[in-house]
Design a protein around this motif. Structure first.
Motif, PDB file in Angstrom:
ATOM      1  N   TRP A 135      -6.660   6.562  -2.992  1.00  0.00           N
ATOM      2  CA  TRP A 135      -6.653   5.136  -2.637  1.00  0.00           C
ATOM      3  C   TRP A 135      -7.865   4.783  -1.769  1.00  0.00           C
ATOM      4  O   TRP A 135      -8.533   3.767  -2.001  1.00  0.00           O
ATOM      5  CB  TRP A 135      -5.349   4.806  -1.932  1.00  0.00           C
ATOM      6  CG  TRP A 135      -5.236   3.387  -1.444  1.00  0.00           C
ATOM      7  CD1 TRP A 135      -5.164   2.974  -0.148  1.00  0.00           C
ATOM      8  CD2 TRP A 135      -5.160   2.197  -2.236  1.00  0.00           C
ATOM      9  NE1 TRP A 135      -5.057   1.595  -0.084  1.00  0.00           N
ATOM     10  CE2 TRP A 135      -5.055   1.099  -1.354  1.00  0.00           C
ATOM     11  CE3 TRP A 135      -5.178   1.950  -3.618  1.00  0.00           C
ATOM     12  CZ2 TRP A 135      -4.967  -0.223  -1.792  1.00  0.00           C
ATOM     13  CZ3 TRP A 135      -5.088   0.639  -4.067  1.00  0.00           C
ATOM     14  CH2 TRP A 135      -4.981  -0.433  -3.165  1.00  0.00           C
ATOM     15  N   ALA A 177      -2.876  11.325  -2.680  1.00  0.00           N
ATOM     16  CA  ALA A 177      -2.750   9.923  -3.083  1.00  0.00           C
ATOM     17  C   ALA A 177      -3.513   9.021  -2.125  1.00  0.00           C
ATOM     18  O   ALA A 177      -4.192   8.079  -2.540  1.00  0.00           O
ATOM     19  CB  ALA A 177      -1.277   9.531  -3.138  1.00  0.00           C
ATOM     20  N   GLN A 178      -3.415   9.304  -0.838  1.00  0.00           N
ATOM     21  CA  GLN A 178      -4.138   8.503   0.150  1.00  0.00           C
ATOM     22  C   GLN A 178      -5.643   8.658  -0.034  1.00  0.00           C
ATOM     23  O   GLN A 178      -6.401   7.680   0.082  1.00  0.00           O
ATOM     24  CB  GLN A 178      -3.731   8.915   1.566  1.00  0.00           C
ATOM     25  CG  GLN A 178      -4.249   7.983   2.654  1.00  0.00           C
ATOM     26  CD  GLN A 178      -3.675   6.582   2.543  1.00  0.00           C
ATOM     27  OE1 GLN A 178      -2.459   6.395   2.477  1.00  0.00           O
ATOM     28  NE2 GLN A 178      -4.549   5.576   2.502  1.00  0.00           N
ATOM     29  N   GLU A 197       0.822  -1.209   0.000  1.00  0.00           N
ATOM     30  CA  GLU A 197       0.000   0.000   0.000  1.00  0.00           C
ATOM     31  C   GLU A 197       0.853   1.255   0.000  1.00  0.00           C
ATOM     32  O   GLU A 197       0.485   2.268  -0.614  1.00  0.00           O
ATOM     33  CB  GLU A 197      -0.947  -0.032   1.192  1.00  0.00           C
ATOM     34  CG  GLU A 197      -2.017  -1.122   1.054  1.00  0.00           C
ATOM     35  CD  GLU A 197      -2.932  -1.196   2.258  1.00  0.00           C
ATOM     36  OE1 GLU A 197      -3.533  -0.154   2.616  1.00  0.00           O
ATOM     37  OE2 GLU A 197      -3.043  -2.287   2.842  1.00  0.00           O
ATOM     38  N   GLN A 211       1.099  13.438  -1.264  1.00  0.00           N
ATOM     39  CA  GLN A 211       0.929  12.190  -0.530  1.00  0.00           C
ATOM     40  C   GLN A 211      -0.472  12.102   0.093  1.00  0.00           C
ATOM     41  O   GLN A 211      -1.108  11.036   0.072  1.00  0.00           O
ATOM     42  CB  GLN A 211       2.003  12.067   0.557  1.00  0.00           C
ATOM     43  CG  GLN A 211       2.058  10.710   1.222  1.00  0.00           C
ATOM     44  CD  GLN A 211       2.427   9.587   0.267  1.00  0.00           C
ATOM     45  OE1 GLN A 211       3.336   9.725  -0.542  1.00  0.00           O
ATOM     46  NE2 GLN A 211       1.711   8.481   0.354  1.00  0.00           N
ATOM     47  N   THR A 238       0.508   4.186  -2.839  1.00  0.00           N
ATOM     48  CA  THR A 238       0.248   5.609  -2.568  1.00  0.00           C
ATOM     49  C   THR A 238       1.475   6.472  -2.841  1.00  0.00           C
ATOM     50  O   THR A 238       1.344   7.615  -3.294  1.00  0.00           O
ATOM     51  CB  THR A 238      -0.211   5.817  -1.113  1.00  0.00           C
ATOM     52  OG1 THR A 238       0.791   5.335  -0.207  1.00  0.00           O
ATOM     53  CG2 THR A 238      -1.521   5.083  -0.852  1.00  0.00           C
TER      54      THR A 238
END
Length: 340
Positions: free
Chosen positions: A329, A325-326, A298, A322, A302
């Motif tokens: 996801w 990206a999380q 994971e 970041q 990410t």
């Protein structure tokens, strides 16, 4: 009755001058200019080069290592050889030519997550050129996603589901044939570099993964010469576009047409990751569905997504990239790999 051997023509072959430029020796040889590289590759793609010349040309380039100008010229010739394609279907050009042997291809989940969030991803690669590796086409088929068979099918998939994968065989058969020379010559050639930069759908963002760090500057130099405004290249896991979450990630590229380099910090504390002995593709689906957790996998997803968002101009800095990206996801549809 004896026969005399056929006399060789006295006029040099038109391609001979390109071999001579590269092979005159330590003090007289030089790199090709961008124009010379474009002309040489155009002749190769048209089948106007003898096998002896092609082998010599590729290996002379391999010994000296190709320059950014040479790669840019080669790419320009390849792009000229392709028929016109829609320029609004792919937001990201994602090359995948290395294959994986130590870790699962987590980058695929990053690309599919990006597509699910509405950003078209065109992926291209070449399956099976090195034994013992998992290649993208076979992995996608194992996951129930059919690669495209031609550009029209790829365009339809991009329009419908924001993701398409096309093998180099269907993009440029001459390039695919030369990619296969690695089994014959025992070495990679400039084709491995230039294929990553084809960008046939003219996506405004290019992502590049390499294994040998010294090629990073070559990719960036070529991108600048080609006018690619947003591009990032980094040493990815196994040479793919996949962040190694336990290590710092040095990234070079172009942002709004200007060269940049930056360093991304590690995402997990363990710097050394043991090889995945199982390489069980069902684990990719299990992680996507949330059935199991995988800290390394994971973080790779990410972390890779964050670099993509930063390169696409969707995040002003690394922390926001970041965080975005999380969010991407977390917002994925765990029951479907592609957008509905």
């Amino acid at each position: 009755m004896s026969t005399r051997p056929t006399a060789m023509p006295h006029t040099p072959h038109p391609f001979a001058r390109f071999v001579a430029i590269l092979g005159r020796g330590r003090h007289l040889s030089r790199p090709l200019t961008i124009e010379e590289a474009e002309e040489a590759m155009a002749m190769i793609l048209r089948g106007e080069v003898l096998p002896e010349q092609l082998g010599a040309f590729l290996m002379l380039l391999r010994v000296k290592e190709e320059s950014g100008a040479e790669i840019a010229g080669f790419v320009k010739a390849v792009r000229q050889s392709l028929h016109a394609l829609p320029h609004n279907l792919a937001q990201v050009d994602w090359s995948s030519y290395a294959g994986k042997k130590r870790q699962l291809p987590w980058f695929l989940l990053a690309a599919l997550c990006l597509a699910q969030n509405g950003h078209g991803v065109f992926m291209h690669g070449f399956d099976g050129h090195t034994a013992g590796r998992l290649y993208t086409g076979e992995v996608l088929r194992a996951m129930g996603l059919a690669p495209a068979k031609n550009f029209d099918e790829a365009a339809a998939q991009l329009a419908r589901q924001k993701f398409a994968y096309l093998d180099l065989v269907h993009i440029s058969p001459p390039l695919a044939r030369m990619m296969g020379f690695k089994r014959i010559l025992g070495l990679r050639s400039p084709v491995h570099t230039l294929s990553r930069m084809i960008n046939p759908f003219a996506a405004p963002c290019l992502l590049q993964g390499i294994f040998h760090p010294n090629y990073m500057a070559t990719h960036r130099d070529a991108a600048l010469l080609l006018g690619e405004r947003n591009m990032a290249v980094f040493r990815g896991e196994g040479g793919e576009i996949e962040r190694r979450p336990g290590k710092p990630c040095e990234t070079l590229g172009t942002r709004n047409g200007e060269a940049f380099d930056e360093r991304w910090p590690p995402l997990i504390e363990e710097p050394r990751q043991l090889p995945d002995e199982a390489m069980d593709l069902s684990r990719l689906l299990a992680v996507w569905r949330g059935e199991v957790r995988d800290v390394y996998g994971e973080a790779a997803v990410t972390g890779t997504l964050a670099i993509a968002l930063r390169t696409m101009g969707l995040a002003p800095d690394q922390p926001s990239a970041q965080a975005g990206a999380q969010e991407f996801w977390d917002a994925r549809d765990p029951q479907n790999l592609i957008a509905a």
